[in-house]
Write a protein that holds these residues in place. Structure first.
Motif, PDB file in Angstrom:
ATOM      1  N   GLY A  55       0.835  -1.204   0.000  1.00  0.00           N
ATOM      2  CA  GLY A  55       0.000   0.000   0.000  1.00  0.00           C
ATOM      3  C   GLY A  55       0.865   1.247   0.000  1.00  0.00           C
ATOM      4  N   LYS A  56       0.215   2.369   0.257  1.00  0.00           N
ATOM      5  CA  LYS A  56       0.919   3.659   0.161  1.00  0.00           C
ATOM      6  C   LYS A  56       2.137   3.721   1.091  1.00  0.00           C
ATOM      7  N   GLY A  57       3.243   4.191   0.576  1.00  0.00           N
ATOM      8  CA  GLY A  57       4.453   4.356   1.379  1.00  0.00           C
ATOM      9  C   GLY A  57       5.326   3.111   1.442  1.00  0.00           C
ATOM     10  N   TYR A  58       4.790   1.980   1.040  1.00  0.00           N
ATOM     11  CA  TYR A  58       5.576   0.745   1.080  1.00  0.00           C
ATOM     12  C   TYR A  58       6.228   0.506  -0.276  1.00  0.00           C
ATOM     13  N   TYR A  59       7.415   1.060  -0.424  1.00  0.00           N
ATOM     14  CA  TYR A  59       8.189   0.839  -1.641  1.00  0.00           C
ATOM     15  C   TYR A  59       9.664   0.798  -1.239  1.00  0.00           C
ATOM     16  N   GLY A  60      10.459   0.189  -2.100  1.00  0.00           N
ATOM     17  CA  GLY A  60      11.908   0.137  -1.868  1.00  0.00           C
ATOM     18  C   GLY A  60      12.257  -0.438  -0.508  1.00  0.00           C
ATOM     19  N   LEU A  61      13.234   0.177   0.133  1.00  0.00           N
ATOM     20  CA  LEU A  61      13.729  -0.330   1.416  1.00  0.00           C
ATOM     21  C   LEU A  61      12.696  -0.241   2.530  1.00  0.00           C
ATOM     22  N   HIS A  62      11.717   0.682   2.372  1.00  0.00           N
ATOM     23  CA  HIS A  62      10.700   0.853   3.426  1.00  0.00           C
ATOM     24  C   HIS A  62       9.980  -0.463   3.712  1.00  0.00           C
ATOM     25  N   VAL A  63       9.774  -1.252   2.657  1.00  0.00           N
ATOM     26  CA  VAL A  63       9.057  -2.521   2.814  1.00  0.00           C
ATOM     27  C   VAL A  63       9.849  -3.439   3.751  1.00  0.00           C
ATOM     28  N   HIS A  64      11.133  -3.522   3.517  1.00  0.00           N
ATOM     29  CA  HIS A  64      11.973  -4.440   4.291  1.00  0.00           C
ATOM     30  C   HIS A  64      12.210  -3.906   5.711  1.00  0.00           C
ATOM     31  N   GLU A  65      12.301  -2.586   5.843  1.00  0.00           N
ATOM     32  CA  GLU A  65      12.402  -1.984   7.181  1.00  0.00           C
ATOM     33  C   GLU A  65      11.182  -2.358   8.005  1.00  0.00           C
ATOM     34  N   ALA A  66      10.004  -2.284   7.380  1.00  0.00           N
ATOM     35  CA  ALA A  66       8.760  -2.587   8.100  1.00  0.00           C
ATOM     36  C   ALA A  66       8.697  -4.071   8.464  1.00  0.00           C
ATOM     37  N   ALA A  67       9.134  -4.927   7.566  1.00  0.00           N
ATOM     38  CA  ALA A  67       9.115  -6.369   7.857  1.00  0.00           C
ATOM     39  C   ALA A  67      10.031  -6.677   9.041  1.00  0.00           C
ATOM     40  N   LEU A  68      11.219  -6.066   9.048  1.00  0.00           N
ATOM     41  CA  LEU A  68      12.158  -6.306  10.154  1.00  0.00           C
ATOM     42  C   LEU A  68      11.611  -5.711  11.456  1.00  0.00           C
ATOM     43  N   ALA A  69      11.010  -4.537  11.370  1.00  0.00           N
ATOM     44  CA  ALA A  69      10.466  -3.892  12.576  1.00  0.00           C
ATOM     45  C   ALA A  69       9.356  -4.747  13.188  1.00  0.00           C
ATOM     46  N   ARG A  70       8.569  -5.409  12.347  1.00  0.00           N
ATOM     47  CA  ARG A  70       7.467  -6.249  12.847  1.00  0.00           C
ATOM     48  C   ARG A  70       7.966  -7.596  13.346  1.00  0.00           C
ATOM     49  N   GLY A  71       9.174  -7.956  12.907  1.00  0.00           N
ATOM     50  CA  GLY A  71       9.763  -9.202  13.388  1.00  0.00           C
ATOM     51  C   GLY A  71       9.257 -10.445  12.681  1.00  0.00           C
ATOM     52  N   VAL A  72       8.767 -10.297  11.446  1.00  0.00           N
ATOM     53  CA  VAL A  72       8.295 -11.494  10.734  1.00  0.00           C
ATOM     54  C   VAL A  72       9.477 -12.421  10.451  1.00  0.00           C
ATOM     55  N   LYS A  73       9.193 -13.714  10.394  1.00  0.00           N
ATOM     56  CA  LYS A  73      10.228 -14.701  10.125  1.00  0.00           C
ATOM     57  C   LYS A  73      10.276 -15.091   8.657  1.00  0.00           C
ATOM     58  N   VAL A  74       9.206 -14.764   7.964  1.00  0.00           N
ATOM     59  CA  VAL A  74       9.116 -15.062   6.534  1.00  0.00           C
ATOM     60  C   VAL A  74       8.587 -13.827   5.819  1.00  0.00           C
ATOM     61  N   THR A  75       9.231 -13.463   4.715  1.00  0.00           N
ATOM     62  CA  THR A  75       8.686 -12.413   3.852  1.00  0.00           C
ATOM     63  C   THR A  75       8.700 -12.977   2.436  1.00  0.00           C
ATOM     64  N   GLY A  76       8.827 -12.135   1.417  1.00  0.00           N
ATOM     65  CA  GLY A  76       8.833 -12.691   0.068  1.00  0.00           C
ATOM     66  C   GLY A  76       8.500 -11.648  -0.963  1.00  0.00           C
ATOM     67  N   ALA A  77       7.937 -12.089  -2.071  1.00  0.00           N
ATOM     68  CA  ALA A  77       7.571 -11.171  -3.152  1.00  0.00           C
ATOM     69  C   ALA A  77       6.269 -11.644  -3.780  1.00  0.00           C
ATOM     70  N   THR A  78       5.609 -10.693  -4.430  1.00  0.00           N
ATOM     71  CA  THR A  78       4.302 -10.939  -5.039  1.00  0.00           C
ATOM     72  C   THR A  78       4.260 -10.325  -6.427  1.00  0.00           C
ATOM     73  N   VAL A  79       3.757 -11.073  -7.396  1.00  0.00           N
ATOM     74  CA  VAL A  79       3.401 -10.487  -8.693  1.00  0.00           C
ATOM     75  C   VAL A  79       1.874 -10.389  -8.717  1.00  0.00           C
ATOM     76  N   HIS A  80       1.398  -9.190  -9.016  1.00  0.00           N
ATOM     77  CA  HIS A  80      -0.055  -9.006  -9.034  1.00  0.00           C
ATOM     78  C   HIS A  80      -0.474  -8.142 -10.210  1.00  0.00           C
ATOM     79  N   ILE A  81      -1.743  -8.259 -10.535  1.00  0.00           N
ATOM     80  CA  ILE A  81      -2.322  -7.399 -11.572  1.00  0.00           C
ATOM     81  C   ILE A  81      -2.555  -6.024 -10.963  1.00  0.00           C
ATOM     82  N   VAL A  82      -2.309  -4.995 -11.761  1.00  0.00           N
ATOM     83  CA  VAL A  82      -2.477  -3.628 -11.272  1.00  0.00           C
ATOM     84  C   VAL A  82      -3.912  -3.167 -11.539  1.00  0.00           C
ATOM     85  N   ASP A  83      -4.567  -2.735 -10.449  1.00  0.00           N
ATOM     86  CA  ASP A  83      -5.890  -2.116 -10.603  1.00  0.00           C
ATOM     87  C   ASP A  83      -5.788  -0.658 -10.156  1.00  0.00           C
TER      88      ASP A  83
END
Ligand code: GRF
Length: 193
Positions: free
Chosen positions: A115-143
């Motif tokens: 969503g808004k603001g989650y791009y580039g390194l911000h995404v990974h900073e947020a994942a680390l801040a939340r402490g998730v053990k698994v992350t990844g990537a998604t290909v999606h259709i753009v609406d």
């Protein structure tokens, strides 16, 4: 042959992965960058692919810019638009014109960290801040929304102790993005998605 355009803003490692994959029945007909300094433009030129820079700064308004971008894609008979680190929001007009024919790679497992603001390194900073053990990537259709379109492919990546945002970003690219983006394009080109 499915004629695709890849839209970029930066280093273009995802573009490189698409080039290197030599996807059957896919022609990378055009690369468009909004940023004249994007190394992705050099990657395109090195691969003999037509590359253009269309920067919003050179247009009198966003609307005129978006019309120029859409015209450029249509003039090149582009059938599928691939957003690979393109940092400009796509216009609703373009989403309508290319309905279900624009895809994006996002560096998390949507619906987490998107969503808004989650791009580039911000995404990974947020994942680390939340402490998730698994992350990844998604290909999606753009609406019309931000990272809200139907999900096509996802791949999980382990978060490891001591990861920095930069280390995690690199692992997500190597283990997920560079694999699932070419794969999704190939599946779309060959009627498998
Ligand atoms: C990637 O992390 C991608 O997921 C995101 O932007 C980054 C682009 O990297 N949307 P690159 O330009 O392909 O190297």
């Amino acid at each position: 042959m499915l004629k695709i355009a890849v839209l970029v803003s930066g280093g273009g490692t995802n573009l490189q992965a698409i080039i290197d994959a030599k996807i059957p029945n896919v022609e990378i007909a055009l690369v468009v960058s909004n940023n004249p300094g994007a190394y992705a433009l050099t990657r395109a030129q090195n691969a003999g692919i037509e590359a253009v820079c269309l920067s919003p700064k050179n247009y009198e308004s966003r609307e005129v810019y978006h019309d120029a971008l859409l015209s450029c894609l249509q003039e090149h008979d582009i059938e599928l638009v691939v957003l690979a680190g393109f940092l400009v929001n796509i216009s609703e007009k373009m989403v309508r014109s290319y309905k279900n024919r624009i895809i994006n790679i996002h560096p998390s497992l949507i619906p987490s960290f998107c969503g808004k603001g989650y791009y580039g390194l911000h995404v990974h900073e947020a994942a680390l801040a939340r402490g998730v053990k698994v992350t990844g990537a998604t290909v999606h259709i753009v609406d019309e929304g931000t990272d809200t379109g139907p999900i096509l492919l996802q791949k999980a990546v382990e978060v490891k102790a001591g990861d920095t945002p930069e280390i995690l970003q690199r692992r997500v690219m190597e283990e997920a993005e560079w694999i699932i983006l070419p794969k999704a394009i190939g599946m779309l080109a060959n009627g498998e998605l």
